[in-house]
Design a protein around this motif. Structure first.
Motif, PDB file in Angstrom:
ATOM      1  N   SER A  36     -50.572   2.240 -19.285  1.00  0.00           N
ATOM      2  CA  SER A  36     -50.208   3.465 -19.156  1.00  0.00           C
ATOM      3  C   SER A  36     -51.575   4.501 -18.992  1.00  0.00           C
ATOM      4  CB  SER A  36     -49.327   4.234 -20.069  1.00  0.00           C
ATOM      5  OG  SER A  36     -50.022   4.116 -21.488  1.00  0.00           O
ATOM      6  N   GLN A  37     -52.704   4.112 -19.464  1.00  0.00           N
ATOM      7  CA  GLN A  37     -54.061   5.014 -19.318  1.00  0.00           C
ATOM      8  C   GLN A  37     -54.383   4.548 -17.907  1.00  0.00           C
ATOM      9  OE1 GLN A  37     -54.362   7.595 -21.600  1.00  0.00           O
ATOM     10  NE2 GLN A  37     -52.400   6.448 -22.366  1.00  0.00           N
ATOM     11  N   THR A  38     -53.930   3.882 -17.168  1.00  0.00           N
ATOM     12  CA  THR A  38     -54.408   3.403 -15.846  1.00  0.00           C
ATOM     13  C   THR A  38     -54.638   4.638 -14.824  1.00  0.00           C
ATOM     14  OG1 THR A  38     -53.645   1.155 -16.036  1.00  0.00           O
ATOM     15  CG2 THR A  38     -54.289   1.883 -13.936  1.00  0.00           C
ATOM     16  N   PRO A  39     -55.554   4.945 -14.315  1.00  0.00           N
ATOM     17  CA  PRO A  39     -55.395   5.980 -13.208  1.00  0.00           C
ATOM     18  C   PRO A  39     -54.284   5.900 -12.114  1.00  0.00           C
ATOM     19  CG  PRO A  39     -57.768   5.274 -13.528  1.00  0.00           C
ATOM     20  CD  PRO A  39     -56.939   4.401 -14.317  1.00  0.00           C
ATOM     21  N   LYS A  40     -53.881   6.837 -11.700  1.00  0.00           N
ATOM     22  CA  LYS A  40     -52.659   6.483 -10.678  1.00  0.00           C
ATOM     23  C   LYS A  40     -53.382   6.084  -9.406  1.00  0.00           C
ATOM     24  CE  LYS A  40     -49.122   9.677  -8.284  1.00  0.00           C
ATOM     25  NZ  LYS A  40     -48.675  10.662  -7.912  1.00  0.00           N
ATOM     26  N   SER A  41     -54.639   6.151  -9.100  1.00  0.00           N
ATOM     27  CA  SER A  41     -55.204   5.646  -8.023  1.00  0.00           C
ATOM     28  C   SER A  41     -55.441   4.326  -7.826  1.00  0.00           C
ATOM     29  CB  SER A  41     -56.538   6.458  -7.499  1.00  0.00           C
ATOM     30  OG  SER A  41     -57.521   6.294  -8.874  1.00  0.00           O
ATOM     31  N   ILE A  42     -55.511   3.806  -9.293  1.00  0.00           N
ATOM     32  CA  ILE A  42     -55.463   2.346  -9.459  1.00  0.00           C
ATOM     33  C   ILE A  42     -54.107   1.496  -9.743  1.00  0.00           C
ATOM     34  CG2 ILE A  42     -56.245   0.397 -11.000  1.00  0.00           C
ATOM     35  CD1 ILE A  42     -58.934   1.792 -11.094  1.00  0.00           C
ATOM     36  N   ALA A  43     -53.312   2.589 -10.281  1.00  0.00           N
ATOM     37  CA  ALA A  43     -51.758   1.928 -10.645  1.00  0.00           C
ATOM     38  C   ALA A  43     -50.940   1.726  -9.334  1.00  0.00           C
ATOM     39  CB  ALA A  43     -51.210   3.055 -11.662  1.00  0.00           C
ATOM     40  N   GLU A  76     -52.590   9.281  -3.663  1.00  0.00           N
ATOM     41  CA  GLU A  76     -54.090   9.078  -3.993  1.00  0.00           C
ATOM     42  C   GLU A  76     -54.238   7.520  -4.239  1.00  0.00           C
ATOM     43  OE1 GLU A  76     -55.102   9.783  -8.380  1.00  0.00           O
ATOM     44  OE2 GLU A  76     -53.853  11.485  -8.068  1.00  0.00           O
ATOM     45  N   LEU A  77     -55.392   7.142  -3.940  1.00  0.00           N
ATOM     46  CA  LEU A  77     -55.889   5.886  -3.935  1.00  0.00           C
ATOM     47  C   LEU A  77     -57.382   5.671  -4.215  1.00  0.00           C
ATOM     48  CD1 LEU A  77     -54.929   2.565  -3.491  1.00  0.00           C
ATOM     49  CD2 LEU A  77     -55.440   3.268  -1.027  1.00  0.00           C
ATOM     50  N   ASP A  78     -57.611   4.567  -5.070  1.00  0.00           N
ATOM     51  CA  ASP A  78     -58.973   4.072  -5.276  1.00  0.00           C
ATOM     52  C   ASP A  78     -59.660   3.973  -4.176  1.00  0.00           C
ATOM     53  OD1 ASP A  78     -61.128   2.736  -7.291  1.00  0.00           O
ATOM     54  OD2 ASP A  78     -60.885   1.106  -5.490  1.00  0.00           O
ATOM     55  N   GLN A  79     -60.928   4.528  -3.996  1.00  0.00           N
ATOM     56  CA  GLN A  79     -61.951   4.473  -2.676  1.00  0.00           C
ATOM     57  C   GLN A  79     -62.125   2.951  -2.377  1.00  0.00           C
ATOM     58  OE1 GLN A  79     -63.398   7.491  -0.689  1.00  0.00           O
ATOM     59  NE2 GLN A  79     -63.357   5.690   0.556  1.00  0.00           N
ATOM     60  N   VAL A 133     -53.515   8.465   3.070  1.00  0.00           N
ATOM     61  CA  VAL A 133     -53.993   8.929   1.449  1.00  0.00           C
ATOM     62  C   VAL A 133     -54.368  10.427   1.628  1.00  0.00           C
ATOM     63  CG1 VAL A 133     -55.294   8.366  -0.454  1.00  0.00           C
ATOM     64  CG2 VAL A 133     -54.530   6.532   1.292  1.00  0.00           C
ATOM     65  N   ASN A 134     -53.750  11.142   0.724  1.00  0.00           N
ATOM     66  CA  ASN A 134     -54.297  12.370   0.606  1.00  0.00           C
ATOM     67  C   ASN A 134     -55.554  12.643  -0.252  1.00  0.00           C
ATOM     68  OD1 ASN A 134     -52.284  13.320   2.001  1.00  0.00           O
ATOM     69  ND2 ASN A 134     -50.991  13.978   0.303  1.00  0.00           N
ATOM     70  N   LYS A 135     -55.657  11.845  -1.151  1.00  0.00           N
ATOM     71  CA  LYS A 135     -56.998  11.993  -2.108  1.00  0.00           C
ATOM     72  C   LYS A 135     -57.557  10.539  -2.549  1.00  0.00           C
ATOM     73  CE  LYS A 135     -58.221  13.473  -6.802  1.00  0.00           C
ATOM     74  NZ  LYS A 135     -57.454  14.282  -7.965  1.00  0.00           N
ATOM     75  N   LYS A 136     -58.626  10.343  -2.165  1.00  0.00           N
ATOM     76  CA  LYS A 136     -59.394   9.135  -2.354  1.00  0.00           C
ATOM     77  C   LYS A 136     -60.395   9.265  -3.632  1.00  0.00           C
ATOM     78  CE  LYS A 136     -59.673   7.875   2.458  1.00  0.00           C
ATOM     79  NZ  LYS A 136     -59.126   9.482   2.572  1.00  0.00           N
ATOM     80  N   GLN A 150     -61.739 -12.408  -0.961  1.00  0.00           N
ATOM     81  CA  GLN A 150     -63.207 -11.681  -1.254  1.00  0.00           C
ATOM     82  C   GLN A 150     -63.258 -10.233  -0.492  1.00  0.00           C
ATOM     83  OE1 GLN A 150     -65.003 -15.918  -2.705  1.00  0.00           O
ATOM     84  NE2 GLN A 150     -65.659 -14.854  -0.995  1.00  0.00           N
ATOM     85  N   SER A 151     -62.331  -9.938   0.280  1.00  0.00           N
ATOM     86  CA  SER A 151     -62.432  -8.352   0.632  1.00  0.00           C
ATOM     87  C   SER A 151     -61.770  -7.466  -0.360  1.00  0.00           C
ATOM     88  CB  SER A 151     -61.586  -8.283   1.943  1.00  0.00           C
ATOM     89  OG  SER A 151     -62.185  -8.944   3.003  1.00  0.00           O
ATOM     90  N   ILE A 152     -60.800  -8.002  -0.948  1.00  0.00           N
ATOM     91  CA  ILE A 152     -60.141  -7.185  -2.078  1.00  0.00           C
ATOM     92  C   ILE A 152     -60.896  -6.627  -2.968  1.00  0.00           C
ATOM     93  CG2 ILE A 152     -58.055  -7.048  -3.356  1.00  0.00           C
ATOM     94  CD1 ILE A 152     -57.029  -9.349  -1.828  1.00  0.00           C
ATOM     95  N   THR A 153     -60.872  -5.236  -3.547  1.00  0.00           N
ATOM     96  CA  THR A 153     -61.655  -4.685  -4.585  1.00  0.00           C
ATOM     97  C   THR A 153     -61.246  -3.430  -4.771  1.00  0.00           C
ATOM     98  OG1 THR A 153     -63.966  -4.251  -5.229  1.00  0.00           O
ATOM     99  CG2 THR A 153     -63.376  -3.621  -3.086  1.00  0.00           C
ATOM    100  N   TRP A 154     -61.400  -3.204  -6.048  1.00  0.00           N
ATOM    101  CA  TRP A 154     -60.991  -1.501  -6.485  1.00  0.00           C
ATOM    102  C   TRP A 154     -62.232  -1.386  -7.694  1.00  0.00           C
ATOM    103  CZ3 TRP A 154     -57.742  -5.617  -7.065  1.00  0.00           C
ATOM    104  CH2 TRP A 154     -57.635  -6.332  -8.377  1.00  0.00           C
ATOM    105  N   ALA A 155     -62.438  -0.144  -7.854  1.00  0.00           N
ATOM    106  CA  ALA A 155     -63.230   0.176  -8.803  1.00  0.00           C
ATOM    107  C   ALA A 155     -64.300  -0.810  -9.123  1.00  0.00           C
ATOM    108  CB  ALA A 155     -62.595   0.386 -10.154  1.00  0.00           C
TER     109      ALA A 155
END
Length: 378
Positions: free
Chosen positions: A57-64, A87-90, A118-121, A261-266
């Motif tokens: 539950s502490q995961t940021p919405k942009s990652i969740a 919103e979404l992880d950049q 996406v409104n917010k990255k 290997q194109s997939i990434t976040w944070a």
């Protein structure tokens, strides 16, 4: 109220309105609205969700939001509709266009047109150097486990991918296997439940001319994306997914080095492991490791409904693994199978049934080549 955003390709058809945590922070439930023609793709009696055995539950919405998008985006691309999220992880946002390009290369006769708004990255960073791998207990997974043995990765298995969520018996057997297998005692185990194969209707299958949506499109992005909240909570910066095929097999497939290997976040790095190895190379690696470490362990390759033991030992997938072990001079009975001298008679009966896919034909060609140089079969 659902805003009717527009992009250069038209009306937004799927909008993620909200996401919330339930069951003490372990379950993510997504509230989404679908409009127009896109409705036919979704099973509204079984909306998408994902559940962990950790509190995320502490995961940021942009990652969740990533597990949700990892499953929705391919449907939007092939189904010609757009998706809107707040919103979404950049890093993940930047990866989307690369992923879409890779799928377009695999399917050049299809027009992949869906887009995302996406409104917010948000630029997220995961601090830490821990690793995890998707683990099914099969040949591919064990080969990747052995190749990364010294990293002691956490092992993550997803209920709803190979084992249906309603199949409590088979899932219980699998969990027991993972938690009691002596070789795996060094590794933390993580389990995920998600309805990745039932939240959509048969209309998604029909998006491909020759069917096979899960294998040919969905599974790589879906499985890796499911790890996003877990990676944030547990500080995973390296993720491993085992290869299914090699570059020797020219078929469209949803998990390749270029895709995974194109997939990434944070800042997370994904490794598509073992692509240079043929399936028989992996069996060779497994039997060699077993002999060198003097350790026996079971391979779980079979999900047949006829299975009442660890593996059914009577299906095509079991037989090709059994034969691969035999050709290495090893006893398949020490690897989770139950066979005797009648195994060849049964094997040829299955092969004579025909209907093998291109990939299956290649795997049996590998075994034929291996047999030509085998001097001491079991």
């Amino acid at each position: 109220f659902v805003p009717h955003f527009k992009t250069n390709k038209g009306l937004i058809m799927l909008t993620l309105n909200n996401l919330e945590y339930k069951d003490n922070g372990t379950k993510l439930v997504y509230d989404y609205t679908v409009l127009g023609d896109a409705k036919k793709f979704f099973n509204f009696q079984d909306p998408y969700y994902i559940k962990f055995n950790d509190d995320v539950s502490q995961t940021p919405k942009s990652i969740a939001v990533i597990p949700f998008l990892a499953n929705m985006l391919p449907i939007a691309w092939f189904g010609n509709f757009n998706i809107s999220v707040e919103e979404l992880d950049q890093d993940f946002y930047d990866a989307i266009s690369k992923l879409k390009t890779e799928f377009q290369k695999q399917y050049p006769t299809y027009d992949l047109t869906g887009e995302i708004l996406v409104n917010k990255k948000v630029k997220n960073v995961i601090a830490g150097g821990k690793s995890a791998m998707l683990f099914s207990g099969g040949v591919d997974a064990y080969a990747t486990y052995i190749r990364n043995f010294d990293k002691t990765p956490d092992l993550v298995t997803i209920h709803g991918a190979d084992i249906e969520i309603d199949d409590k018996k088979q899932w219980s057997d699998f969990v027991s296997f993972v938690e009691t297998e002596n070789l795996l005692k060094r590794n933390n185990k993580k389990f995920i439940e998600t309805n990745v194969r039932t939240f959509y209707t048969y209309h998604v299958e029909l998006l491909l001319k020759d069917l096979g949506w899960w294998g040919k499109v969905q599974h790589g992005l879906s499985l890796i994306g499911s790890l996003a909240p877990l990676a944030y909570i547990n500080n995973y910066t390296s993720l491993f997914i085992a290869s299914s095929y090699t570059d020797f097999i020219d078929i469209a497939w949803g998990s390749t080095p270029a895709i995974d290997q194109s997939i990434t976040w944070a800042g997370v790095t994904v490794y598509h492991d073992g692509y240079e190895l043929k399936r028989q190379d992996k069996v060779d690696l497994i039997t060699q490791f077993s002999k060198e470490k003097n350790v026996n362990f079971k391979l779980r390759v079979c999900y047949s409904e006829l299975r009442d033991e660890f593996n059914c030992s009577n299906c095509e997938k079991c037989f090709r693994t059994i034969l691969g072990i035999i050709l290495n001079g090893e006893d398949p009975n020490t690897y989770g199978f139950n066979v005797d001298g009648k195994v060849y008679q049964k094997l040829f009966r299955v092969l004579q049934g025909g209907s093998a896919s291109k990939g299956q034909q290649y795997f049996w060609w590998e075994l034929m080549e291996k047999s030509k140089t085998c001097e001491n079969p079991f």
